[in-house]
Design a protein around this motif. Structure first.
Motif, PDB file in Angstrom:
ATOM      1  N   ALA A   3       0.672  -1.305  -0.129  1.00  0.00           N
ATOM      2  CA  ALA A   3      -0.095  -0.038   0.098  1.00  0.00           C
ATOM      3  C   ALA A   3       0.828   1.345  -0.033  1.00  0.00           C
ATOM      4  O   ALA A   3       0.494   2.194  -0.725  1.00  0.00           O
ATOM      5  CB  ALA A   3      -1.092   0.137   1.180  1.00  0.00           C
ATOM      6  N   ALA A  22      -7.159   6.523   1.812  1.00  0.00           N
ATOM      7  CA  ALA A  22      -6.818   5.228   1.810  1.00  0.00           C
ATOM      8  C   ALA A  22      -7.766   4.387   0.893  1.00  0.00           C
ATOM      9  O   ALA A  22      -7.337   3.145   0.288  1.00  0.00           O
ATOM     10  CB  ALA A  22      -7.125   4.465   3.384  1.00  0.00           C
ATOM     11  N   THR A  23      -9.057   5.014   0.669  1.00  0.00           N
ATOM     12  CA  THR A  23     -10.037   4.061  -0.348  1.00  0.00           C
ATOM     13  C   THR A  23      -9.453   3.993  -1.841  1.00  0.00           C
ATOM     14  O   THR A  23      -9.584   3.251  -2.500  1.00  0.00           O
ATOM     15  CB  THR A  23     -11.358   4.909  -0.237  1.00  0.00           C
ATOM     16  OG1 THR A  23     -11.161   6.219  -0.594  1.00  0.00           O
ATOM     17  CG2 THR A  23     -11.995   4.625   1.038  1.00  0.00           C
ATOM     18  N   ARG A  26      -6.600   1.617  -1.811  1.00  0.00           N
ATOM     19  CA  ARG A  26      -7.439   0.205  -1.898  1.00  0.00           C
ATOM     20  C   ARG A  26      -7.795  -0.182  -3.359  1.00  0.00           C
ATOM     21  O   ARG A  26      -7.827  -1.232  -3.452  1.00  0.00           O
ATOM     22  CB  ARG A  26      -8.428   0.116  -0.727  1.00  0.00           C
ATOM     23  CG  ARG A  26      -7.827  -0.013   0.725  1.00  0.00           C
ATOM     24  CD  ARG A  26      -8.906  -0.564   1.580  1.00  0.00           C
ATOM     25  NE  ARG A  26      -9.894   0.398   1.861  1.00  0.00           N
ATOM     26  CZ  ARG A  26     -10.039   1.482   2.541  1.00  0.00           C
ATOM     27  NH1 ARG A  26      -8.991   1.622   3.600  1.00  0.00           N
ATOM     28  NH2 ARG A  26     -10.732   2.543   2.825  1.00  0.00           N
ATOM     29  N   ASP A  29      -4.901  -1.088  -5.113  1.00  0.00           N
ATOM     30  CA  ASP A  29      -4.381  -2.281  -4.692  1.00  0.00           C
ATOM     31  C   ASP A  29      -5.134  -3.464  -5.334  1.00  0.00           C
ATOM     32  O   ASP A  29      -4.784  -4.549  -5.712  1.00  0.00           O
ATOM     33  CB  ASP A  29      -4.387  -2.384  -3.172  1.00  0.00           C
ATOM     34  CG  ASP A  29      -3.854  -3.724  -2.575  1.00  0.00           C
ATOM     35  OD1 ASP A  29      -2.782  -3.943  -3.079  1.00  0.00           O
ATOM     36  OD2 ASP A  29      -4.293  -4.361  -1.948  1.00  0.00           O
ATOM     37  N   GLU A  83     -14.555   4.359  -5.116  1.00  0.00           N
ATOM     38  CA  GLU A  83     -14.627   2.918  -4.833  1.00  0.00           C
ATOM     39  C   GLU A  83     -15.325   2.064  -5.964  1.00  0.00           C
ATOM     40  O   GLU A  83     -14.828   0.979  -6.124  1.00  0.00           O
ATOM     41  CB  GLU A  83     -15.279   2.740  -3.477  1.00  0.00           C
ATOM     42  CG  GLU A  83     -14.440   3.415  -2.243  1.00  0.00           C
ATOM     43  CD  GLU A  83     -15.175   3.453  -0.749  1.00  0.00           C
ATOM     44  OE1 GLU A  83     -16.492   3.283  -1.150  1.00  0.00           O
ATOM     45  OE2 GLU A  83     -14.675   3.304   0.098  1.00  0.00           O
ATOM     46  N   GLN A  86     -13.427   0.273  -8.644  1.00  0.00           N
ATOM     47  CA  GLN A  86     -12.692  -0.705  -8.666  1.00  0.00           C
ATOM     48  C   GLN A  86     -13.470  -1.900  -9.328  1.00  0.00           C
ATOM     49  O   GLN A  86     -12.870  -3.020  -9.492  1.00  0.00           O
ATOM     50  CB  GLN A  86     -11.923  -0.670  -7.171  1.00  0.00           C
ATOM     51  CG  GLN A  86     -13.087  -1.391  -6.288  1.00  0.00           C
ATOM     52  CD  GLN A  86     -12.366  -1.607  -4.978  1.00  0.00           C
ATOM     53  OE1 GLN A  86     -11.264  -1.213  -4.832  1.00  0.00           O
ATOM     54  NE2 GLN A  86     -13.260  -1.922  -3.806  1.00  0.00           N
TER      55      GLN A  86
END
Length: 92
Positions: A3, A22-23, A26, A29, A83, A86
């Motif tokens: 990360a 952080a979202t 992620r 990721d 989000e 993704q």
């Protein structure tokens, strides 16, 4: 550790550190660990993360097309981090 490396790569690609949540990390990721053909992840600073031929790429996003009401990159159009991107669906 991964990360941190992805966050650093996004910042080096032009995403402002203060806007990178952080979202966002992620979602990038997931392009590495849970890739199922989803589309690109739009990050703050008009940076786009995508996976092509098994490789992750971070680059400046192409200019917005006329009539594209999702002008705020890094969000889902409603001001929330991308989000949904993704999973490959830009709008909920």
């Amino acid at each position: 550790m991964r990360a941190r490396a992805l966050r650093t790569a996004a910042v080096l690609a032009g995403s402002p550190p203060g806007a990178l949540a952080a979202t966002h990390v992620r979602a990038v990721d997931a392009l590495v660990t849970a890739w199922r053909g989803q589309g690109p992840v739009h990050l703050p600073g008009r940076v786009e993360a995508s996976r092509t031929c098994g490789r992750l790429a971070l680059r400046a996003a192409p200019p917005a097309e006329p009539g594209d009401d999702d002008g705020a990159r890094g969000t889902d159009g409603a001001g929330e981090p991308a989000e949904a991107t993704q999973r490959g669906d830009r709008h909920r």
